[in-house]
Design an enzyme around this catalytic site. Structure first.
Site, PDB file in Angstrom:
ATOM      1  N   GLY A  46       0.539  -0.809  -0.403  1.00  0.00           N
ATOM      2  CA  GLY A  46       0.047  -0.237   0.180  1.00  0.00           C
ATOM      3  C   GLY A  46       1.202   1.449   0.019  1.00  0.00           C
ATOM      4  O   GLY A  46       1.857   1.378   0.578  1.00  0.00           O
ATOM      5  N   GLN A  51       3.312   9.966   0.197  1.00  0.00           N
ATOM      6  CA  GLN A  51       4.564   9.186   1.141  1.00  0.00           C
ATOM      7  C   GLN A  51       5.089   9.406   0.130  1.00  0.00           C
ATOM      8  O   GLN A  51       6.697   9.599   0.341  1.00  0.00           O
ATOM      9  CB  GLN A  51       4.203   7.773   1.285  1.00  0.00           C
ATOM     10  CG  GLN A  51       3.646   7.577   2.383  1.00  0.00           C
ATOM     11  CD  GLN A  51       3.355   5.830   2.578  1.00  0.00           C
ATOM     12  OE1 GLN A  51       2.497   5.371   2.358  1.00  0.00           O
ATOM     13  NE2 GLN A  51       4.681   5.242   3.035  1.00  0.00           N
ATOM     14  N   HIS A 136      -4.240   1.843   7.846  1.00  0.00           N
ATOM     15  CA  HIS A 136      -3.561   1.997   7.194  1.00  0.00           C
ATOM     16  C   HIS A 136      -2.869   3.531   6.633  1.00  0.00           C
ATOM     17  O   HIS A 136      -2.489   4.330   6.643  1.00  0.00           O
ATOM     18  CB  HIS A 136      -2.419   1.036   7.326  1.00  0.00           C
ATOM     19  CG  HIS A 136      -0.731   1.132   7.045  1.00  0.00           C
ATOM     20  ND1 HIS A 136       0.498   1.099   8.028  1.00  0.00           N
ATOM     21  CD2 HIS A 136       0.146   2.475   6.319  1.00  0.00           C
ATOM     22  CE1 HIS A 136       1.470   1.689   7.750  1.00  0.00           C
ATOM     23  NE2 HIS A 136       0.741   2.055   6.693  1.00  0.00           N
ATOM     24  N   GLU A 137      -3.212   2.961   5.140  1.00  0.00           N
ATOM     25  CA  GLU A 137      -3.057   4.331   4.049  1.00  0.00           C
ATOM     26  C   GLU A 137      -4.316   5.230   4.196  1.00  0.00           C
ATOM     27  O   GLU A 137      -3.493   6.689   4.273  1.00  0.00           O
ATOM     28  CB  GLU A 137      -3.300   3.509   2.810  1.00  0.00           C
ATOM     29  CG  GLU A 137      -2.843   2.674   2.593  1.00  0.00           C
ATOM     30  CD  GLU A 137      -1.415   2.917   2.582  1.00  0.00           C
ATOM     31  OE1 GLU A 137      -0.818   3.751   2.557  1.00  0.00           O
ATOM     32  OE2 GLU A 137      -0.530   1.925   3.240  1.00  0.00           O
TER      33      GLU A 137
HETATM   34 NI    NI Z   1       2.224   3.267   5.575  1.00  0.00          NI
END
Ligand code: NI
Length: 176
Positions: A46, A51, A136-137
């Site tokens: 992911g 990021q 999480h994402e």
């Molecule tokens: Ni992450």
């Protein structure tokens, strides 16, 4: 497709709040493809746009195992509309926190709404690894990292380690 440099802890960019995507167009699809390429190269399952330094509510996921056909998911403006009381624990890692893993407990099942790569509204019920990965994402889009869900003692240790590593590493971005 282009592999983009990953933003690594403790870069404050990771704490930024990402903005909603206004239009799912070719530029956005190109970015999603670059993110998939970057994620496969890492490798990871992911990746959120922040990021790679882009504060948009966009993430990509592919849970296909090695040797299986790729199954890329492009998730735009996701929203969790329901979370189960039942919880599950997975050992999580993050491409922005390399080589660190910790067990995180989250709702076992989530119902999520989002736009797909064609801009079409989707609603899915995710469980197991997909539920954890989505949460999480989506956390990334809100500037939250998985280490925020572990004990303060462990988090402080990780932060210290990555601050020290960052000192020995040349800057990943040039801000001109
Ligand atoms: Ni992450």
């Amino acid at each position: 497709m282009t592999i983009k440099p990953l933003i690594i802890l403790p870069d404050p960019v990771l704490r930024q709040l990402s903005k909603p995507v206004e239009r799912v167009d070719n530029d956005l699809r190109k970015l999603a493809d670059d993110m998939l390429e970057t994620m496969y190269d890492a490798p990871g399952i992911g990746l959120a746009a922040i990021q790679v330094g882009i504060p948009l509510r966009l993430l990509v996921i592919d849970l296909a195992k090695e040797g299986e056909e790729p199954a890329p998911m492009v998730v735009v403006n996701p929203e969790i509309v329901n979370s189960s009381d039942e919880r599950s624990t997975y050992e999580e890692g993050c491409l922005s926190i390399p080589d660190y893993y910790a067990e995180v407990e989250r709702p076992a099942t989530v119902r999520a709404k989002f736009l797909d790569r064609d801009g079409k509204q989707q609603e899915i019920t995710a469980e197991g690894l997909l539920a954890t990965c989505l949460q999480h994402e989506i956390d990334h889009l809100n500037g939250v990292l998985f280490i925020d869900h572990i004990s303060r003692l462990k988090r402080d240790m990780v932060m210290r380690k990555f601050k020290k590593l960052a000192k020995d590493r040349p800057p990943s971005r040039l801000v001109g």
